[in-house]
Write a protein that holds these residues in place. Structure first.
Motif, PDB file in Angstrom:
ATOM      1  N   PRO A  55       0.809  -1.227   0.000  1.00 54.40           N
ATOM      2  CA  PRO A  55       0.000   0.000   0.000  1.00 54.40           C
ATOM      3  C   PRO A  55       0.845   1.282   0.000  1.00 54.40           C
ATOM      4  N   LYS A  56       2.037   1.241   0.596  1.00 52.06           N
ATOM      5  CA  LYS A  56       2.880   2.440   0.601  1.00 52.06           C
ATOM      6  C   LYS A  56       3.347   2.805  -0.807  1.00 52.06           C
ATOM      7  N   VAL A  57       3.744   1.802  -1.564  1.00 50.87           N
ATOM      8  CA  VAL A  57       4.183   2.052  -2.937  1.00 50.87           C
ATOM      9  C   VAL A  57       3.010   2.518  -3.786  1.00 50.87           C
ATOM     10  N   SER A  58       1.847   1.943  -3.565  1.00 51.72           N
ATOM     11  CA  SER A  58       0.679   2.372  -4.335  1.00 51.72           C
ATOM     12  C   SER A  58       0.300   3.815  -4.000  1.00 51.72           C
ATOM     13  N   GLN A  59       0.470   4.221  -2.745  1.00 52.85           N
ATOM     14  CA  GLN A  59       0.213   5.617  -2.379  1.00 52.85           C
ATOM     15  C   GLN A  59       1.216   6.545  -3.061  1.00 52.85           C
ATOM     16  N   PHE A  60       2.472   6.113  -3.145  1.00 50.04           N
ATOM     17  CA  PHE A  60       3.477   6.898  -3.861  1.00 50.04           C
ATOM     18  C   PHE A  60       3.105   7.037  -5.339  1.00 50.04           C
ATOM     19  N   LEU A  61       2.653   5.944  -5.956  1.00 54.50           N
ATOM     20  CA  LEU A  61       2.227   6.002  -7.354  1.00 54.50           C
ATOM     21  C   LEU A  61       1.045   6.951  -7.534  1.00 54.50           C
ATOM     22  N   LEU A  62       0.105   6.889  -6.604  1.00 51.72           N
ATOM     23  CA  LEU A  62      -1.057   7.767  -6.679  1.00 51.72           C
ATOM     24  C   LEU A  62      -0.647   9.228  -6.554  1.00 51.72           C
ATOM     25  N   ASP A  63       0.261   9.524  -5.632  1.00 53.75           N
ATOM     26  CA  ASP A  63       0.757  10.898  -5.479  1.00 53.75           C
ATOM     27  C   ASP A  63       1.504  11.352  -6.732  1.00 53.75           C
ATOM     28  N   THR A  64       2.267  10.450  -7.326  1.00 51.04           N
ATOM     29  CA  THR A  64       3.007  10.788  -8.540  1.00 51.04           C
ATOM     30  C   THR A  64       2.060  11.065  -9.705  1.00 51.04           C
ATOM     31  N   ILE A  65       1.053  10.250  -9.845  1.00 49.80           N
ATOM     32  CA  ILE A  65       0.084  10.422 -10.937  1.00 49.80           C
ATOM     33  C   ILE A  65      -0.674  11.739 -10.793  1.00 49.80           C
ATOM     34  N   GLN A  66      -0.890  12.173  -9.564  1.00 47.53           N
ATOM     35  CA  GLN A  66      -1.642  13.406  -9.335  1.00 47.53           C
ATOM     36  C   GLN A  66      -0.762  14.648  -9.322  1.00 47.53           C
ATOM     37  N   SER A  67       0.530  14.501  -9.601  1.00 50.39           N
ATOM     38  CA  SER A  67       1.407  15.667  -9.642  1.00 50.39           C
ATOM     39  C   SER A  67       1.112  16.493 -10.898  1.00 50.39           C
ATOM     40  N   PRO A  68       1.350  17.798 -10.842  1.00 48.78           N
ATOM     41  CA  PRO A  68       1.041  18.665 -11.990  1.00 48.78           C
ATOM     42  C   PRO A  68       1.785  18.279 -13.272  1.00 48.78           C
ATOM     43  N   THR A  69       3.002  17.796 -13.146  1.00 51.84           N
ATOM     44  CA  THR A  69       3.774  17.413 -14.330  1.00 51.84           C
ATOM     45  C   THR A  69       3.128  16.236 -15.059  1.00 51.84           C
ATOM     46  N   VAL A  70       2.734  15.238 -14.304  1.00 54.20           N
ATOM     47  CA  VAL A  70       2.119  14.055 -14.916  1.00 54.20           C
ATOM     48  C   VAL A  70       0.741  14.398 -15.467  1.00 54.20           C
ATOM     49  N   ILE A  71       0.003  15.228 -14.769  1.00 49.69           N
ATOM     50  CA  ILE A  71      -1.318  15.642 -15.255  1.00 49.69           C
ATOM     51  C   ILE A  71      -1.179  16.394 -16.572  1.00 49.69           C
ATOM     52  N   ALA A  72      -0.195  17.280 -16.660  1.00 54.73           N
ATOM     53  CA  ALA A  72       0.035  18.019 -17.905  1.00 54.73           C
ATOM     54  C   ALA A  72       0.419  17.075 -19.035  1.00 54.73           C
ATOM     55  N   ALA A  73       1.237  16.085 -18.739  1.00 55.97           N
ATOM     56  CA  ALA A  73       1.641  15.117 -19.767  1.00 55.97           C
ATOM     57  C   ALA A  73       0.453  14.284 -20.234  1.00 55.97           C
ATOM     58  N   ARG A  74      -0.396  13.884 -19.304  1.00 55.96           N
ATOM     59  CA  ARG A  74      -1.587  13.109 -19.673  1.00 55.96           C
ATOM     60  C   ARG A  74      -2.533  13.941 -20.524  1.00 55.96           C
ATOM     61  N   GLN A  75      -2.699  15.219 -20.191  1.00 51.10           N
ATOM     62  CA  GLN A  75      -3.558  16.089 -20.991  1.00 51.10           C
ATOM     63  C   GLN A  75      -2.981  16.281 -22.391  1.00 51.10           C
ATOM     64  N   ARG A  76      -1.675  16.455 -22.468  1.00 47.98           N
ATOM     65  CA  ARG A  76      -1.032  16.607 -23.778  1.00 47.98           C
ATOM     66  C   ARG A  76      -1.199  15.332 -24.601  1.00 47.98           C
ATOM     67  N   PHE A  77      -1.019  14.188 -23.957  1.00 48.95           N
ATOM     68  CA  PHE A  77      -1.202  12.911 -24.648  1.00 48.95           C
ATOM     69  C   PHE A  77      -2.625  12.765 -25.173  1.00 48.95           C
ATOM     70  N   ALA A  78      -3.599  13.115 -24.356  1.00 51.36           N
ATOM     71  CA  ALA A  78      -4.998  13.014 -24.772  1.00 51.36           C
ATOM     72  C   ALA A  78      -5.275  13.940 -25.952  1.00 51.36           C
ATOM     73  N   LYS A  79      -4.723  15.140 -25.902  1.00 46.83           N
ATOM     74  CA  LYS A  79      -4.922  16.110 -26.975  1.00 46.83           C
ATOM     75  C   LYS A  79      -4.317  15.594 -28.282  1.00 46.83           C
ATOM     76  N   GLU A  80      -3.092  15.083 -28.222  1.00 47.06           N
ATOM     77  CA  GLU A  80      -2.424  14.574 -29.421  1.00 47.06           C
ATOM     78  C   GLU A  80      -3.108  13.306 -29.934  1.00 47.06           C
ATOM     79  N   ALA A  81      -3.562  12.457 -29.032  1.00 46.77           N
ATOM     80  CA  ALA A  81      -4.261  11.230 -29.441  1.00 46.77           C
ATOM     81  C   ALA A  81      -5.567  11.574 -30.143  1.00 46.77           C
ATOM     82  N   THR A  82      -6.228  12.609 -29.692  1.00 47.26           N
ATOM     83  CA  THR A  82      -7.457  13.050 -30.346  1.00 47.26           C
ATOM     84  C   THR A  82      -7.159  13.546 -31.751  1.00 47.26           C
ATOM     85  N   LYS A  83      -6.083  14.304 -31.901  1.00 52.29           N
ATOM     86  CA  LYS A  83      -5.695  14.779 -33.237  1.00 52.29           C
ATOM     87  C   LYS A  83      -5.403  13.611 -34.172  1.00 52.29           C
TER      88      LYS A  83
END
Length: 106
Positions: A55-83
């Protein structure tokens, strides 16, 4: 020779009547959101598997996924995938048009 032609024609007729009855979507009919859901599903399964082990590692992964850098990358990926998906749909329409006009002569 004649028997093999008759067999091929019978097989084509059989497949042309049974294949449209299948309820699966072809790649041409898939929704764009279907393609974007695949990475999210993989990440979810990975998170669940890690959560069962540690559970500790999964909490770290969850915190990492919710970081602004990863969120921006996911949004960029979604935008490019849509194109890319839109461009793919346009390509399929052009291929269909070419098929109907040049090959089938409609």
């Amino acid at each position: 020779m004649l028997q093999s032609r008759a067999l091929v024609i019978a097989l084509i007729l059989l497949l042309s009547t049974t294949l449209p009855e299948v309820q699966s979507k072809s790649i041409f009919e898939r929704d764009r959101r279907d393609l974007l859901a695949i990475p999210e599903t993989i990440a979810s399964y990975f998170y669940e598997a890690v959560n069962k082990v540690s559970p500790k590692v999964s909490q770290f992964l969850l915190d990492t996924i919710q970081s602004p850098t990863v969120i921006a990358a996911r949004q960029r990926f979604a935008k490019e995938a849509t194109k890319v998906s839109i461009m793919f749909e346009q390509l399929i329409e052009k291929i269909k048009n070419l098929w109907y006009t040049r090959v089938l002569g409609y």
